[in-house]
Design a protein around this motif. Sequence first.
Motif, PDB file in Angstrom:
ATOM      1  N   HIS A 291     -81.084 -30.739  25.706  1.00  0.00           N
ATOM      2  CA  HIS A 291     -82.023 -29.970  24.880  1.00  0.00           C
ATOM      3  C   HIS A 291     -83.001 -30.958  24.247  1.00  0.00           C
ATOM      4  N   LEU A 292     -84.238 -30.944  24.698  1.00  0.00           N
ATOM      5  CA  LEU A 292     -85.250 -31.910  24.282  1.00  0.00           C
ATOM      6  C   LEU A 292     -86.092 -31.362  23.130  1.00  0.00           C
ATOM      7  N   HIS A 293     -86.326 -32.222  22.143  1.00  0.00           N
ATOM      8  CA  HIS A 293     -87.209 -31.902  21.020  1.00  0.00           C
ATOM      9  C   HIS A 293     -88.250 -33.018  20.926  1.00  0.00           C
ATOM     10  N   VAL A 294     -89.507 -32.665  21.079  1.00  0.00           N
ATOM     11  CA  VAL A 294     -90.615 -33.623  20.982  1.00  0.00           C
ATOM     12  C   VAL A 294     -91.379 -33.316  19.705  1.00  0.00           C
ATOM     13  N   TYR A 295     -91.611 -34.326  18.869  1.00  0.00           N
ATOM     14  CA  TYR A 295     -92.142 -34.106  17.528  1.00  0.00           C
ATOM     15  C   TYR A 295     -93.661 -33.982  17.462  1.00  0.00           C
ATOM     16  N   GLY A 296     -94.353 -34.298  18.518  1.00  0.00           N
ATOM     17  CA  GLY A 296     -95.806 -34.129  18.514  1.00  0.00           C
ATOM     18  C   GLY A 296     -96.563 -35.238  17.820  1.00  0.00           C
ATOM     19  N   LYS A 297     -95.956 -36.409  17.681  1.00  0.00           N
ATOM     20  CA  LYS A 297     -96.665 -37.547  17.092  1.00  0.00           C
ATOM     21  C   LYS A 297     -97.569 -38.169  18.147  1.00  0.00           C
ATOM     22  N   ARG A 298     -98.752 -38.568  17.739  1.00  0.00           N
ATOM     23  CA  ARG A 298     -99.762 -39.002  18.709  1.00  0.00           C
ATOM     24  C   ARG A 298     -99.524 -40.410  19.235  1.00  0.00           C
ATOM     25  N   GLU A 299     -98.881 -41.265  18.448  1.00  0.00           N
ATOM     26  CA  GLU A 299     -98.734 -42.668  18.852  1.00  0.00           C
ATOM     27  C   GLU A 299     -97.270 -43.065  18.832  1.00  0.00           C
ATOM     28  N   ALA A 300     -96.795 -43.621  19.948  1.00  0.00           N
ATOM     29  CA  ALA A 300     -95.408 -44.076  20.052  1.00  0.00           C
ATOM     30  C   ALA A 300     -95.339 -45.547  19.662  1.00  0.00           C
ATOM     31  N   ARG A 301     -94.990 -45.801  18.408  1.00  0.00           N
ATOM     32  CA  ARG A 301     -94.884 -47.174  17.918  1.00  0.00           C
ATOM     33  C   ARG A 301     -93.429 -47.627  17.939  1.00  0.00           C
ATOM     34  N   PRO A 302     -93.188 -48.941  18.045  1.00  0.00           N
ATOM     35  CA  PRO A 302     -91.805 -49.441  17.993  1.00  0.00           C
ATOM     36  C   PRO A 302     -91.125 -48.998  16.704  1.00  0.00           C
ATOM     37  N   GLY A 303     -89.903 -48.502  16.819  1.00  0.00           N
ATOM     38  CA  GLY A 303     -89.147 -48.064  15.660  1.00  0.00           C
ATOM     39  C   GLY A 303     -89.485 -46.678  15.158  1.00  0.00           C
ATOM     40  N   ARG A 304     -90.461 -46.030  15.796  1.00  0.00           N
ATOM     41  CA  ARG A 304     -90.876 -44.693  15.339  1.00  0.00           C
ATOM     42  C   ARG A 304     -90.093 -43.611  16.073  1.00  0.00           C
ATOM     43  N   LYS A 305     -89.560 -42.656  15.323  1.00  0.00           N
ATOM     44  CA  LYS A 305     -88.819 -41.551  15.921  1.00  0.00           C
ATOM     45  C   LYS A 305     -89.811 -40.543  16.502  1.00  0.00           C
ATOM     46  N   MET A 306     -89.766 -40.405  17.826  1.00  0.00           N
ATOM     47  CA  MET A 306     -90.718 -39.554  18.523  1.00  0.00           C
ATOM     48  C   MET A 306     -90.124 -38.214  18.955  1.00  0.00           C
ATOM     49  N   GLY A 307     -88.811 -38.133  18.974  1.00  0.00           N
ATOM     50  CA  GLY A 307     -88.132 -36.904  19.376  1.00  0.00           C
ATOM     51  C   GLY A 307     -86.645 -37.159  19.435  1.00  0.00           C
ATOM     52  N   HIS A 308     -85.899 -36.164  19.887  1.00  0.00           N
ATOM     53  CA  HIS A 308     -84.471 -36.356  20.114  1.00  0.00           C
ATOM     54  C   HIS A 308     -84.003 -35.442  21.229  1.00  0.00           C
ATOM     55  N   VAL A 309     -82.837 -35.762  21.775  1.00  0.00           N
ATOM     56  CA  VAL A 309     -82.247 -34.948  22.830  1.00  0.00           C
ATOM     57  C   VAL A 309     -80.796 -34.700  22.458  1.00  0.00           C
ATOM     58  N   THR A 310     -80.385 -33.452  22.586  1.00  0.00           N
ATOM     59  CA  THR A 310     -79.020 -33.048  22.255  1.00  0.00           C
ATOM     60  C   THR A 310     -78.315 -32.572  23.506  1.00  0.00           C
ATOM     61  N   ARG A 311     -77.094 -33.019  23.675  1.00  0.00           N
ATOM     62  CA  ARG A 311     -76.285 -32.611  24.849  1.00  0.00           C
ATOM     63  C   ARG A 311     -74.996 -31.961  24.356  1.00  0.00           C
ATOM     64  N   LEU A 312     -74.645 -30.836  24.955  1.00  0.00           N
ATOM     65  CA  LEU A 312     -73.448 -30.094  24.591  1.00  0.00           C
ATOM     66  C   LEU A 312     -72.385 -30.303  25.653  1.00  0.00           C
ATOM     67  N   GLY A 313     -71.112 -30.423  25.194  1.00  0.00           N
ATOM     68  CA  GLY A 313     -70.012 -30.505  26.123  1.00  0.00           C
ATOM     69  C   GLY A 313     -69.805 -31.909  26.641  1.00  0.00           C
TER      70      GLY A 313
END
Length: 352
Positions: A330-352
Amino acid sequence: MTLAPGGTIGIVGGGQLGRMLAQSASQLGYRVHVYAPDADPPAAGPSNLYVCAAYENSDALAAFAAQCDVVTFEFENVPAGPLEAMGEKLHPSTRSLAIAQDRANEKQFVEDQGGRCARWQTIDTVDDLESAAEAIGLPLVLKSRRLGYDGKGQAWVREPDQLVEAWDAIGREPAIAEAAVAFDAEFSVLVARGRDGDMKVWNCPRNIHDGGILRRSEVPAGSPVDAQTEEAVTLSCRLAEAMGHVGVMAVEFFATEEGPLVNEIAPRVHNSGHWTIEGAITSQFEQHIRCLAGLPLGDSSLAAPRVTMNNLIGNEIESWPELLAEPGAHLHVYGKREARPGRKMGHVTRLG
């Protein structure tokens, strides 16, 4: 008072936490207004109205609050003073902010409520730091009292000749010196407290950090966390009650041989609770909205036997096509325009 669908919820702060709060509020039929100083922040996307103004602008905040039925904040590094004028509209209150914004206040509060922290001392001068090094011993970590998150505002002291260097590294700001902790695992308690004092907690996630940034949360947490959960949950509920907190809050713990030690309190929804969106019957974000609106609190039990959440940091977000193709991810993308080192850009959740 119960806020009926169609009411307006204000969110101070425009980051990904505000974005996911706005999404949950919209799902429950509320309008969402967001206030932040940034141009086009993540939370502006799913909101009905976005106000771009400084957190210190009391007049703009007052005008914003006048358009909302209730107001909350998505992170604690906002000035408490201008928010005080919102009065009973603001949940949680500025009391929660005042405790969590200052590490010394926070640790004293935890200890006053019967909790345990690593040995610590307040630091205002180099002389204070030298005294702390003698009293606490080395290694120790120097942490700025305010505005620290994701490892920012922290410096380790492992040798006596590093004291001044560490003090300079945090800008010679008021700080605390904290003893190094020998821990077996890190975990957190997520507790929600409604306006009527009703409380719900989720399963405690085990949290894995790298460079001060949360990389992964796993539920169930397993040993040794499971054996320390009851004590940690009892303390966390006591802290929420003593604060008069309304909404979700997170208490981060170290699992040690002596039992759970409190690391810090976050008076808001928390990164270690992102797994609850798919992994629990009621997510932390929906639960927070329920608290604000005076609704009955939802079921916080697991929706799957095992849940893992991974943050996508910096350029890791470029793997989104592969993650979308992965069954059960399950992918969540936060919509931030610039991917900088150390910046949280999204997360992925896995079940099971």
